[in-house]
Motif scaffolding. Structure first.
Motif, mmCIF file in Angstrom:
data_model
loop_
_atom_site.group_PDB
_atom_site.id
_atom_site.type_symbol
_atom_site.label_atom_id
_atom_site.label_comp_id
_atom_site.label_asym_id
_atom_site.label_seq_id
_atom_site.Cartn_x
_atom_site.Cartn_y
_atom_site.Cartn_z
ATOM 1 N N LEU A 280 16.409 15.610 35.392
ATOM 2 C CA LEU A 280 17.653 16.390 34.656
ATOM 3 C C LEU A 280 17.713 16.176 33.312
ATOM 4 C CD1 LEU A 280 20.433 14.675 37.152
ATOM 5 C CD2 LEU A 280 19.059 16.991 37.360
ATOM 6 N N LEU A 281 17.756 17.444 32.332
ATOM 7 C CA LEU A 281 17.811 17.209 31.167
ATOM 8 C C LEU A 281 19.255 17.044 30.585
ATOM 9 C CD1 LEU A 281 15.200 20.364 30.648
ATOM 10 C CD2 LEU A 281 14.888 17.686 30.749
ATOM 11 N N LEU A 282 19.357 16.137 29.611
ATOM 12 C CA LEU A 282 20.895 16.158 29.228
ATOM 13 C C LEU A 282 20.983 16.394 27.973
ATOM 14 C CD1 LEU A 282 21.518 12.297 30.579
ATOM 15 C CD2 LEU A 282 21.254 14.521 31.785
ATOM 16 N N ASP A 283 22.298 16.698 27.491
ATOM 17 C CA ASP A 283 22.637 16.930 26.134
ATOM 18 C C ASP A 283 22.857 15.498 25.382
ATOM 19 O OD1 ASP A 283 25.187 16.265 26.732
ATOM 20 O OD2 ASP A 283 25.776 18.363 26.975
ATOM 21 N N PRO A 314 15.633 9.895 44.077
ATOM 22 C CA PRO A 314 15.647 9.445 42.681
ATOM 23 C C PRO A 314 15.259 10.452 41.496
ATOM 24 C CG PRO A 314 13.866 8.434 43.546
ATOM 25 C CD PRO A 314 14.621 9.269 44.792
ATOM 26 N N VAL A 315 15.784 10.479 40.252
ATOM 27 C CA VAL A 315 15.564 11.482 39.437
ATOM 28 C C VAL A 315 15.665 10.784 38.092
ATOM 29 C CG1 VAL A 315 16.198 13.548 40.660
ATOM 30 C CG2 VAL A 315 17.839 12.473 39.354
ATOM 31 N N ASP A 316 14.963 11.152 37.210
ATOM 32 C CA ASP A 316 14.849 10.986 35.890
ATOM 33 C C ASP A 316 15.827 11.453 35.193
ATOM 34 O OD1 ASP A 316 13.410 8.617 36.276
ATOM 35 O OD2 ASP A 316 11.657 9.196 35.036
ATOM 36 N N LEU A 317 16.692 10.932 34.043
ATOM 37 C CA LEU A 317 17.458 11.557 33.158
ATOM 38 C C LEU A 317 16.989 11.612 31.955
ATOM 39 C CD1 LEU A 317 19.492 11.010 35.694
ATOM 40 C CD2 LEU A 317 21.185 10.076 34.077
ATOM 41 N N SER A 324 12.815 9.308 28.797
ATOM 42 C CA SER A 324 13.681 9.104 29.916
ATOM 43 C C SER A 324 14.594 8.036 29.727
ATOM 44 C CB SER A 324 12.882 8.730 31.034
ATOM 45 O OG SER A 324 11.796 9.956 31.466
ATOM 46 N N VAL A 325 15.952 8.098 29.596
ATOM 47 C CA VAL A 325 16.812 7.073 29.543
ATOM 48 C C VAL A 325 17.384 6.432 30.687
ATOM 49 C CG1 VAL A 325 17.642 8.206 27.333
ATOM 50 C CG2 VAL A 325 18.829 8.668 29.483
ATOM 51 N N ALA A 326 17.281 7.060 31.960
ATOM 52 C CA ALA A 326 17.855 6.215 32.957
ATOM 53 C C ALA A 326 17.198 6.829 34.148
ATOM 54 C CB ALA A 326 19.433 6.526 33.039
#
Length: 365
Positions: A280-283, A314-317, A324-326
């Protein structure tokens, strides 16, 4: 600091193929007996010992008439099927000299990734230890696929140490410690103590040793040590002949000091025992909320989706810079995500108003 190893009540010991088997394959019985002498003495003194042992594939090489470690998966699995029985039988006979029983525990990555399997493995280990049994752990190479190709028992040992909340992890190999470079070349210095990751900045970790029968090189051992120390486990890396000194807290090999606190088992599992199924790509706002405020991830802060995952995977943020922060357990299938990206809970239907990843299902990386 090494005295913590000497006083540990529960220790995971990992030994590599090259320390147990001969160069051309087959079990070196005298090496197994020497290791068991050390472990049995510690077990008899009241410490719970769990042994993570490589060597199944290597042990099957000679009995099958092979001249070297097989490269194709089917022959690796066949060699593991034969070798695992011989290896555990030899351990059982050796521990029997001290009146100790052993129990075989074969694990795959799936047993660490799937929560139910993980908890079942934990219960099995705890009961074996309560009964005074010495668990002998290995990857289930006879049926594994990715585990043989990419896995190594160093990582497995660090995860078992997490699983059992062990006090110490002792990694035994054919090298007497971590060196600043290739120990066979001039100028390489033994790294006696590692207090933080910064102590490894100038270290060049090597690959598989000269025996050619193992899969985990020095780099994998350092990575395993970092995984274990991040959860408060004391780690010693040294050679098999120095096992007794390592367990006694003597100044041998390389000692890795704990760098983090013990976390809840669920977060340890999520951070170290899962393989992400997607991204998941986050702002930047979502990154700040998740990392700094430990908030749940909402759809409004997601800018993109990668991978083919389903709810519960499970997915990476990942931050806008690609970091990858979480890692967390996602609440939706990948196919459900595109219509809700960047939208607040007020702008989506009732079905999609819950958190994409709940804070209780998030582990910071």
């Amino acid at each position: 600091m090494r005295s913590a190893v000497a006083g540990a009540q529960r220790i995971v010991v990992k030994i590599g193929s090259s320390s147990l088997t001969r160069r051309g394959g087959g079990i070196a019985t005298e090496r197994i007996d020497a290791l068991v002498d050390v472990l049995a003495e510690r077990q008899k003194a009241g410490t719970q010992i769990v042994l993570v042992s490589s060597g199944a594939i290597a042990a099957g090489i000679a009995p099958l008439g092979l001249t070297r470690r097989p490269r194709d998966l089917a022959t690796q699995q066949a060699s593991a099927s034969v070798g695992q029985m011989l290896l555990v039988a030899r351990y059982a006979a050796s521990f029997e000299r001290y009146g100790l029983l052993v129990g075989q525990v074969l694990l795959t990555a799936d047993d660490m990734i799937r929560r139910a399997h993980y908890r079942n493995a934990s219960r099995n280990f705890e009961r074996l230890l309560d009964l005074g049994v010495v668990p002998i752990v290995n990857e289930n190479d006879a049926v594994a696929t990715d585990e043989i190709r990419f896995g190594d028992n160093d990582r497995l040992a660090s995860l078992v140490a997490h699983l059992l909340r062990a006090d110490a992890l002792v990694l035994l190999s054919d090298v007497d410690g971590l060196y600043s470079g290739d120990p066979r070349k001039p100028g390489a210095q033994l790294v006696s103590t590692v207090l933080s990751p910064a102590d490894l900045d100038d270290v060049v970790a090597g690959s598989v040793g000269a025996s050619g029968v193992g899969t985990g090189g020095m780099a994998s051992k350092v990575a395993a040590a970092q995984v274990a120390t991040s959860a408060g486990v004391h780690v010693v890396l040294t050679s098999a002949p120095r096992a007794a000194d390592a367990l006694a807290g003597a100044d041998v090999g390389t000692y890795f000091a704990p760098t983090g606190r013990r976390l809840p088992t669920r977060l340890l599992w999520l951070r170290h025992a899962t393989t992400p199924r997607g991204v998941l790509l986050l702002d930047s706002g979502a990154v700040e909320a998740v990392v700094s405020r430990r908030a749940s991830l909402l759809s409004a802060g997601i800018t993109g989706v990668r991978g083919d995952f389903v709810a519960g995977d499970p997915v990476d943020l990942v931050s806008p810079t690609g970091l990858s922060v979480a890692r967390g357990l996602v609440a939706y299938d990948a196919a459900e995500m595109p219509p809700i990206l960047g939208k607040s809970s007020h702008d989506v239907g009732p079905k999609y108003r819950r958190e994409v990843v709940h804070r209780d299902d998030l582990a910071l990386l």
